[in-house]
Write an enzyme that holds these catalytic residues in place. Sequence first.
Site, short mmCIF file in Angstrom:
data_model
loop_
_atom_site.label_atom_id
_atom_site.label_comp_id
_atom_site.label_asym_id
_atom_site.label_seq_id
_atom_site.Cartn_x
_atom_site.Cartn_y
_atom_site.Cartn_z
N PRO A 108 4.71 -8.05 -5.09
CG PRO A 108 3.62 -10.21 -5.02
CD PRO A 108 4.74 -9.62 -5.68
CE LYS B 244 5.00 -3.30 -4.38
NZ LYS B 244 4.20 -2.89 -3.24
CB SER C 172 37.81 -60.72 15.56
OG SER C 172 37.47 -59.34 16.12
CG ASP D 18 -2.17 0.85 1.01
OD1 ASP D 18 -2.58 1.21 -0.30
OD2 ASP D 18 -2.83 1.57 1.84
CG LEU E 265 35.70 -60.70 26.57
CD1 LEU E 265 35.73 -60.93 27.89
CD2 LEU E 265 35.85 -62.21 25.80
CB SER E 266 29.80 -62.36 23.55
OG SER E 266 28.38 -62.33 23.54
N GLY E 267 29.02 -59.16 24.76
CA GLY E 267 28.41 -58.65 25.94
C GLY E 267 29.20 -57.18 26.40
CB SER E 268 32.52 -56.19 25.25
OG SER E 268 32.58 -56.08 23.92
CG HIS F 30 0.42 -8.97 2.69
ND1 HIS F 30 0.30 -10.32 3.07
CD2 HIS F 30 -0.45 -8.43 3.48
CE1 HIS F 30 -0.23 -10.25 4.34
NE2 HIS F 30 -0.98 -9.10 4.37
#
Length: 627
Positions: free
Chosen positions: A96, A24, A533, A21, A460-463, A98
């Site tokens: 525009p 332009k 391993s 407004d 080890l397993s569970g480490s 706006h």
Amino acid sequence: MTTISISNIEQIKLVIAGHVDHGKSTMIGRIMQDTGKLHDDKIALLKAISKRRGMPLEWAFALDAMRAEREQGITIQTTQVFIRTATKSYVIIDVPGHKEFINNMISGAASADAAILLVDAKEGVQDQTRVHGYILHWLGFDSVLVVINKMDLVNYSKNRFDEITIQVNKHLEKMGIIPTDILPVSALYGDGLVHKSQNMPWFTGHTLMSSLETVLPKPMPMELPLRLPIQDIYTFDERRIIVGRIESGKLKVGDTLMFAPSNAITKIRSIEAWGTNLPVLAASSGQCVGITLEDHIFLERGFLASHNTDPALQTYFFRARIFWLADTPLELGRRYKLKLTTIERIVEVYKIEKVIDVFDLSEHSTSRIERNMIGEVVLHARAVLSLDEFTFNPRLGRFVLFDGYDIVAGGLVFTDKLQELGLTSSQSLQQISTVGSYVTIDNRWRANGHKSGILWLTGLSGSGKSTLALALENILFRKGWQVFVLDGDNIRSGLSADLGYSPADRYENIRRVGEIASLFANAGVLVITSFISPYRSDRARARALIPTLFHEIYVNASLDTCKKRDPKGLYKKANKGEIIEFTGISSPYEIPASPELEVNTCKQSINQSIEKMLSYIQEKFSIESDK
């Protein structure tokens, strides 16, 4: 060959921006009237519309063709008006004001040669004035023509004009924009637009139209280096025709071209034309062409042709200024699809340097960019990109980002400061071959943004090996890394399903894992293995396959701790004799003599162990670690 006569009159694309407004559309409508663009029947229609709405003649209605715009009194879509003077032709783009239509404002301003910033003399600089000014700066405008409108509402006051001038200069100075001129006008009554104003004798400067006579167009694309993005490849009879639109520059039969990203070089044999039997010897920017080549080289959509003497930049990283349009914010590490001409690449947000709130111009350091904010970011492409700096060649320097099928951002390419970030190689990517078996591991690292290798987790397993491996994979994947976990579950259930747990079978299992891990590493992937391993000799053989990329990580946890954890109940079964040759119970585990890294999950939490491993990975596998 038929030639087309082109007028000597320059054409200027001019965008008019400013707060909603502030007038332009009214200003453009009045210019159309004063330059004879509006016919009597059009003026009569405008008068009827204005009378029906109980308002004075509103010139903005000449542009606001959409009923929604007339109802709301705002411009929603960009509108283009063509006005011609004795020396120049203007394409005036009304965008525009706006805030809800900022994306339309960006699309309208992006192609302009020059910009007018409109300010209401009564209201002064407003939020959208600041936003539009910043967007013009963001789009590469370093100068604008400022028009102070509605001088009739302040009784054509010189003092008010001087006050607004100070406001505008202060605002534009913050963004590094220079006002080429600041003009007082009244768009409603035509003061200072096409004719000198009798109401402002104190102003001795130009009218708006005379000021525009000094505006120069941007360099014609044909004056820039050749950029021909390949759109498609057609085969007719025995001809293989490479088709695309010339975005900039020009070409002719016999020119030597280079096609990125393969960087293959060959010459143009012919330029094909449809609808004529006459030979075509040359073409220039804006034309869609088909060319044939002297050599049969591999090409596909998204390749970029340029003269081999002046190619585009090839890079995996580039800086960008983006305007974020989506409701879902942009976040660090997220991946999006980039479209630049016919080129499409997956890019990830490597770094967010700063974010600017366009409404108050405040800068923030943050890991996300919200809607309607501008961000300066570093993007990392998964494959080499061919592009130009926006300020040098807008045709190859402007892109959009997609999230799925939705456009989420518009962006501009900038290539400065990359050396400071350690993201460019001292050698030109133009010398890199990226086809077939000639893809080197350095090329893969550069494409991925990180080095590859093997993180061999043993313990080890569970480490906690699998827990750590999977957590690392998830974190690194979210960062955009190429990463994959190999562990007992996905190997023993497939590749090694034929093996048991005897020493010989354990040896063979680890041999297979080592071979696969080496292939992953050579393919550019950071592979994380999670295997007990237990034997040093087996781990040594795995290391010997790819010694420079092998990193042994000892996940240290005491046997008593692992027995207490026993996540899969294996220790209970081993103690009952249900599992024979079980490591730690009936089979030995040989502790690594000199691992690259050790994490003790008895003394450290999972998060502490992960942080330690991430720190190690950043040090050893980041490309920047060599800079």
